[in-house]
Design a protein around this motif. Structure first.
Motif, PDB file in Angstrom:
ATOM      1  N   LEU A   4       3.489   3.192  12.708  1.00 45.80           N
ATOM      2  CA  LEU A   4       3.130   2.718  11.365  1.00 45.80           C
ATOM      3  C   LEU A   4       2.536   1.311  11.439  1.00 45.80           C
ATOM      4  O   LEU A   4       1.501   1.028  10.818  1.00 45.80           O
ATOM      5  CB  LEU A   4       4.368   2.736  10.458  1.00 45.80           C
ATOM      6  N   ARG A   7      -0.889   1.548  13.001  1.00 46.88           N
ATOM      7  CA  ARG A   7      -1.881   2.083  12.064  1.00 46.88           C
ATOM      8  C   ARG A   7      -2.266   1.033  11.026  1.00 46.88           C
ATOM      9  O   ARG A   7      -3.442   0.899  10.673  1.00 46.88           O
ATOM     10  CB  ARG A   7      -1.311   3.329  11.370  1.00 46.88           C
ATOM     11  N   PHE A   8      -1.279   0.278  10.547  1.00 52.92           N
ATOM     12  CA  PHE A   8      -1.593  -0.771   9.569  1.00 52.92           C
ATOM     13  C   PHE A   8      -2.507  -1.823  10.190  1.00 52.92           C
ATOM     14  O   PHE A   8      -3.482  -2.257   9.571  1.00 52.92           O
ATOM     15  CB  PHE A   8      -0.301  -1.419   9.042  1.00 52.92           C
ATOM     16  N   MET A  46       5.751  -6.016  11.263  1.00 53.58           N
ATOM     17  CA  MET A  46       5.819  -5.127  10.096  1.00 53.58           C
ATOM     18  C   MET A  46       5.626  -5.973   8.848  1.00 53.58           C
ATOM     19  O   MET A  46       6.452  -6.832   8.559  1.00 53.58           O
ATOM     20  CB  MET A  46       7.203  -4.460  10.057  1.00 53.58           C
ATOM     21  N   PRO A  47       4.536  -5.749   8.107  1.00 48.80           N
ATOM     22  CA  PRO A  47       4.305  -6.584   6.930  1.00 48.80           C
ATOM     23  C   PRO A  47       5.264  -6.254   5.796  1.00 48.80           C
ATOM     24  O   PRO A  47       5.724  -5.124   5.664  1.00 48.80           O
ATOM     25  CB  PRO A  47       2.867  -6.229   6.536  1.00 48.80           C
ATOM     26  N   LEU A  49       5.698  -6.153   1.527  1.00 53.31           N
ATOM     27  CA  LEU A  49       4.818  -5.880   0.391  1.00 53.31           C
ATOM     28  C   LEU A  49       4.078  -7.146  -0.037  1.00 53.31           C
ATOM     29  O   LEU A  49       2.904  -7.089  -0.414  1.00 53.31           O
ATOM     30  CB  LEU A  49       5.655  -5.324  -0.767  1.00 53.31           C
ATOM     31  N   ILE A  52       1.130  -7.619   2.206  1.00 53.61           N
ATOM     32  CA  ILE A  52       0.098  -6.629   1.880  1.00 53.61           C
ATOM     33  C   ILE A  52      -0.675  -7.073   0.637  1.00 53.61           C
ATOM     34  O   ILE A  52      -1.907  -6.970   0.578  1.00 53.61           O
ATOM     35  CB  ILE A  52       0.744  -5.232   1.673  1.00 53.61           C
ATOM     36  N   THR A  62      -7.668  -3.771  -3.350  1.00 56.05           N
ATOM     37  CA  THR A  62      -6.338  -3.560  -3.925  1.00 56.05           C
ATOM     38  C   THR A  62      -5.369  -3.121  -2.836  1.00 56.05           C
ATOM     39  O   THR A  62      -5.775  -2.602  -1.792  1.00 56.05           O
ATOM     40  CB  THR A  62      -6.369  -2.462  -5.000  1.00 56.05           C
ATOM     41  N   MET A  63      -4.092  -3.322  -3.110  1.00 53.22           N
ATOM     42  CA  MET A  63      -3.080  -2.791  -2.194  1.00 53.22           C
ATOM     43  C   MET A  63      -3.226  -1.268  -2.077  1.00 53.22           C
ATOM     44  O   MET A  63      -3.111  -0.717  -0.982  1.00 53.22           O
ATOM     45  CB  MET A  63      -1.675  -3.121  -2.708  1.00 53.22           C
ATOM     46  N   GLY A  64      -3.478  -0.623  -3.199  1.00 57.02           N
ATOM     47  CA  GLY A  64      -3.597   0.838  -3.185  1.00 57.02           C
ATOM     48  C   GLY A  64      -4.713   1.314  -2.277  1.00 57.02           C
ATOM     49  O   GLY A  64      -4.572   2.328  -1.585  1.00 57.02           O
ATOM     50  N   SER A  65      -5.820   0.573  -2.269  1.00 57.29           N
ATOM     51  CA  SER A  65      -6.941   0.948  -1.407  1.00 57.29           C
ATOM     52  C   SER A  65      -6.539   0.847   0.065  1.00 57.29           C
ATOM     53  O   SER A  65      -6.811   1.755   0.864  1.00 57.29           O
ATOM     54  CB  SER A  65      -8.137   0.040  -1.699  1.00 57.29           C
ATOM     55  N   ILE A  67      -3.493   0.910   1.345  1.00 55.96           N
ATOM     56  CA  ILE A  67      -2.401   1.820   1.719  1.00 55.96           C
ATOM     57  C   ILE A  67      -2.863   3.275   1.680  1.00 55.96           C
ATOM     58  O   ILE A  67      -2.400   4.101   2.468  1.00 55.96           O
ATOM     59  CB  ILE A  67      -1.166   1.576   0.820  1.00 55.96           C
ATOM     60  N   THR A  68      -3.786   3.591   0.786  1.00 56.10           N
ATOM     61  CA  THR A  68      -4.347   4.951   0.786  1.00 56.10           C
ATOM     62  C   THR A  68      -5.128   5.181   2.078  1.00 56.10           C
ATOM     63  O   THR A  68      -5.055   6.269   2.671  1.00 56.10           O
ATOM     64  CB  THR A  68      -5.236   5.154  -0.457  1.00 56.10           C
ATOM     65  N   LEU A  70      -4.448   3.696   4.850  1.00 58.26           N
ATOM     66  CA  LEU A  70      -3.384   3.821   5.857  1.00 58.26           C
ATOM     67  C   LEU A  70      -2.830   5.245   5.888  1.00 58.26           C
ATOM     68  O   LEU A  70      -2.628   5.822   6.968  1.00 58.26           O
ATOM     69  CB  LEU A  70      -2.269   2.817   5.544  1.00 58.26           C
ATOM     70  N   ASP A  71      -2.580   5.819   4.718  1.00 62.38           N
ATOM     71  CA  ASP A  71      -2.084   7.201   4.661  1.00 62.38           C
ATOM     72  C   ASP A  71      -3.020   8.137   5.420  1.00 62.38           C
ATOM     73  O   ASP A  71      -2.567   9.071   6.088  1.00 62.38           O
ATOM     74  CB  ASP A  71      -1.988   7.678   3.209  1.00 62.38           C
TER      75      ASP A  71
ATOM     76  N   PRO B  47      10.386  -5.204  -0.094  1.00 67.31           N
ATOM     77  CA  PRO B  47      10.385  -4.151   0.923  1.00 67.31           C
ATOM     78  C   PRO B  47       9.347  -4.423   2.004  1.00 67.31           C
ATOM     79  O   PRO B  47       8.321  -5.054   1.763  1.00 67.31           O
ATOM     80  CB  PRO B  47      10.001  -2.896   0.133  1.00 67.31           C
ATOM     81  N   ILE B  67       1.827   2.841  -4.175  1.00 67.66           N
ATOM     82  CA  ILE B  67       1.207   1.514  -4.240  1.00 67.66           C
ATOM     83  C   ILE B  67       0.063   1.480  -5.248  1.00 67.66           C
ATOM     84  O   ILE B  67      -0.182   0.452  -5.889  1.00 67.66           O
ATOM     85  CB  ILE B  67       0.770   1.062  -2.832  1.00 67.66           C
ATOM     86  N   THR B  68      -0.631   2.601  -5.414  1.00 64.87           N
ATOM     87  CA  THR B  68      -1.662   2.656  -6.457  1.00 64.87           C
ATOM     88  C   THR B  68      -1.006   2.537  -7.837  1.00 64.87           C
ATOM     89  O   THR B  68      -1.537   1.856  -8.719  1.00 64.87           O
ATOM     90  CB  THR B  68      -2.468   3.954  -6.327  1.00 64.87           C
ATOM     91  N   ASP B  71      -0.195  -1.073  -8.279  1.00 66.67           N
ATOM     92  CA  ASP B  71      -1.385  -1.853  -8.678  1.00 66.67           C
ATOM     93  C   ASP B  71      -1.613  -1.781 -10.183  1.00 66.67           C
ATOM     94  O   ASP B  71      -2.006  -2.762 -10.812  1.00 66.67           O
ATOM     95  CB  ASP B  71      -2.649  -1.297  -7.979  1.00 66.67           C
TER      96      ASP B  71
END
Lengths: 75, 75
Positions: A4, A7-8, A46-47, A49, A52, A62-65, A67-68, A70-71, B47, B67-68, B71
């Motif tokens: 993880l 990957r991050f 390990m970051p 939140l 991030i 955005t964080m969502g961008s 992390i998505t 990353l997924d 976290p 995370i999205t 946001d």
């Protein structure tokens, strides 16, 4: 190595290069230390939140961008 | 209180309730302590990415989805 974290780190390095930033420039924008950015990119930290969030702002995303993306690197 | 932690806690509590899980059940599934889940939901713990990954798996969703949603709670 923790997959993880690795990957991050790969995602952050990719996004940093796409933004045309050095590790030092990203560190300055995110108010983090460049050594820490280097460790994140190498997957040895390990970051949180909060980190991030700082990275997303510094990268103009955005964080969502992040992390998505990353997924999507999951096996 | 750190708004980011508080916002994350709100998202986790909402998703846990939507999944019909108690704090204890979520803790068991995520291999975390129920006291820690309670602290996260109250916004008093930040976290790590690893915890976010564990929570997403336990909630049957992706990190990106959580995370999205986080946001979207930004002011």
């Amino acid at each position: 190595m923790d997959p993880l974290k690795r990957r991050f780190g790969t995602v952050i390095r990719k996004r940093r290069l796409e933004a045309g930033l050095s590790q030092e420039a990203l560190a300055h924008k995110a108010r983090l230390h460049s050594t820490y950015i280097s460790m994140l990119e190498r997957g040895i930290r390990m970051p949180t939140l909060g980190v991030i969030d700082s990275l997303a702002s510094a990268l103009g995303t955005t964080m969502g961008s992040l992390i998505t993306e990353l997924d999507r690197t999951a096996d």
